[in-house]
Design an enzyme around this catalytic site. Structure first.
Site, mmCIF file in Angstrom:
data_model
loop_
_atom_site.group_PDB
_atom_site.id
_atom_site.type_symbol
_atom_site.label_atom_id
_atom_site.label_comp_id
_atom_site.label_asym_id
_atom_site.label_seq_id
_atom_site.Cartn_x
_atom_site.Cartn_y
_atom_site.Cartn_z
ATOM 1 N N GLU A 102 51.682 32.435 46.389
ATOM 2 C CA GLU A 102 51.611 33.800 46.938
ATOM 3 C C GLU A 102 50.172 34.214 47.275
ATOM 4 O O GLU A 102 49.866 35.399 47.329
ATOM 5 C CB GLU A 102 52.221 34.792 45.948
ATOM 6 C CG GLU A 102 53.707 34.577 45.736
ATOM 7 C CD GLU A 102 54.340 35.767 45.024
ATOM 8 O OE1 GLU A 102 54.930 36.599 45.715
ATOM 9 O OE2 GLU A 102 54.222 35.857 43.787
ATOM 10 N N HIS A 121 47.848 40.617 41.373
ATOM 11 C CA HIS A 121 49.300 40.555 41.558
ATOM 12 C C HIS A 121 49.940 40.277 40.202
ATOM 13 O O HIS A 121 49.535 39.344 39.504
ATOM 14 C CB HIS A 121 49.694 39.466 42.552
ATOM 15 C CG HIS A 121 51.174 39.207 42.585
ATOM 16 N ND1 HIS A 121 52.100 40.222 42.747
ATOM 17 C CD2 HIS A 121 51.903 38.064 42.457
ATOM 18 C CE1 HIS A 121 53.314 39.708 42.712
ATOM 19 N NE2 HIS A 121 53.226 38.403 42.532
ATOM 20 N N HIS A 123 53.747 40.877 37.521
ATOM 21 C CA HIS A 123 55.204 41.075 37.432
ATOM 22 C C HIS A 123 55.558 41.948 36.232
ATOM 23 O O HIS A 123 56.623 41.767 35.645
ATOM 24 C CB HIS A 123 55.907 39.719 37.290
ATOM 25 C CG HIS A 123 55.572 38.711 38.345
ATOM 26 N ND1 HIS A 123 55.480 37.368 38.087
ATOM 27 C CD2 HIS A 123 55.302 38.858 39.664
ATOM 28 C CE1 HIS A 123 55.176 36.716 39.214
ATOM 29 N NE2 HIS A 123 55.046 37.606 40.184
ATOM 30 N N HIS A 191 60.439 42.466 41.886
ATOM 31 C CA HIS A 191 59.471 41.371 41.755
ATOM 32 C C HIS A 191 58.238 41.786 40.946
ATOM 33 O O HIS A 191 57.969 41.218 39.895
ATOM 34 C CB HIS A 191 59.095 40.909 43.175
ATOM 35 C CG HIS A 191 58.045 39.853 43.257
ATOM 36 N ND1 HIS A 191 57.680 39.262 44.439
ATOM 37 C CD2 HIS A 191 57.250 39.284 42.324
ATOM 38 C CE1 HIS A 191 56.732 38.360 44.222
ATOM 39 N NE2 HIS A 191 56.450 38.362 42.950
HETATM 40 MN MN MN Z 1 54.900 37.089 42.264
#
Ligand code: MN
Length: 261
Positions: A102, A121, A123, A191
């Site tokens: 990603e 980033h 989760h 997500h």
């Molecule tokens: Mn991810």
């Protein structure tokens, strides 16, 4: 009482601090790499990331390059794992390793947000309810007042139809960057989230407090009474603080060192 640091360690720490105070204008490669490693360890120790998730830093203001780890768990990142990618999220010449699937999240946001110097980033599960319901995150806590600037939700179906939910192509990265717009963070439906900052301290601290805000807001909603959110004027006043999180970095760094033993 904590131990007196070795001389080299002290200099490295001081250099990194000067760098951060100067808004990374004068960041040496070494101190930037050290900051990315520290950010990975802080986010893991604070349980914002687990086996997955990543953090990057732009190499200099206006630069079309960023530093990010190769594809390993944040708690395990060392200086030797840090790679340099361009805005197409391709490694610079000679690099044989691969970064995260990603990685396009980072390249495509840096491309359209010159003000952004660092990206996280994650989760974090507490964020997910606000990505799968129509209940928006709203500012409920002073340390997360930036939530009042707006935290949109990225619906990957609008960009890519049925996907594996991962932002694993440049096109999906561009769509995510568009959903983020000029905001401090964007949730990703079912997500996680992406959080940006004008420094690595800011992106990391915002990640920590975005998660706190989500937990506190959900708790308050569960109590069932009317909620008083931070108002626009309060959000604006808080945004005027040039260094709201400076103290947290050094504390979290120390806690991460202890928890990673
Ligand atoms: Mn991810």
């Amino acid at each position: 009482m904590h131990a007196v640091p070795r001389r080299g360690f002290l200099f490295a720490g001081a250099a990194a601090m000067v760098t951060r105070l100067a808004g990374q204008q004068t960041a040496s490669r070494e101190s930037l790499v050290e900051d990315v490693v520290t950010a990975n360890h802080i986010l893991a120790a604070q349980e914002i990331v687990d086996a997955f998730g990543h953090v990057s830093v732009r190499t200099a203001p206006g630069a079309g390059r960023y530093l990010i780890s190769r594809s390993i768990a944040p708690a395990q990142v060392t200086a030797a794992d840090i790679m340099e990618l361009d805005l197409d999220s391709k490694p610079i010449a000679g690099e044989k390793r691969t970064s995260y699937r990603e990685r396009f999240i980072h390249g495509e946001i840096y491309r359209v947000r010159p003000d952004v110097m660092s990206i996280v980033h994650c989760h974090a599960p507490a964020l997910i309810p606000f990505s799968i319901t129509r209940i928006p995150l709203r500012p409920v806590y002073h340390n997360s007042s930036f939530v009042g600037e707006g935290v949109p939700v990225f619906e990957i179906r609008e960009a890519g139809g049925d996907t594996d939910l991962l932002v694993s192509t440049p096109d999906l990265g561009r769509a995510l960057a568009k959903a983020l717009g000029n905001k401090p963070a964007v949730l990703m439906r079912g997500h996680g989230a992406v959080i940006v900052g004008k420094s690595i301290i800011e992106s990391v601290a915002r990640s920590v407090y975005l998660e706190v805000n989500a937990r506190v807001q959900a708790q308050a909603m569960a109590m069932g009474a009317r909620i008083t959110y931070l108002d626009e004027g309060e959000v604006k006043k808080r945004a005027e603080d040039p260094d709201p999180y400076g103290r947290a970095w050094d504390l979290w760094k120390r806690q991460a060192l202890l928890s990673n033993r």
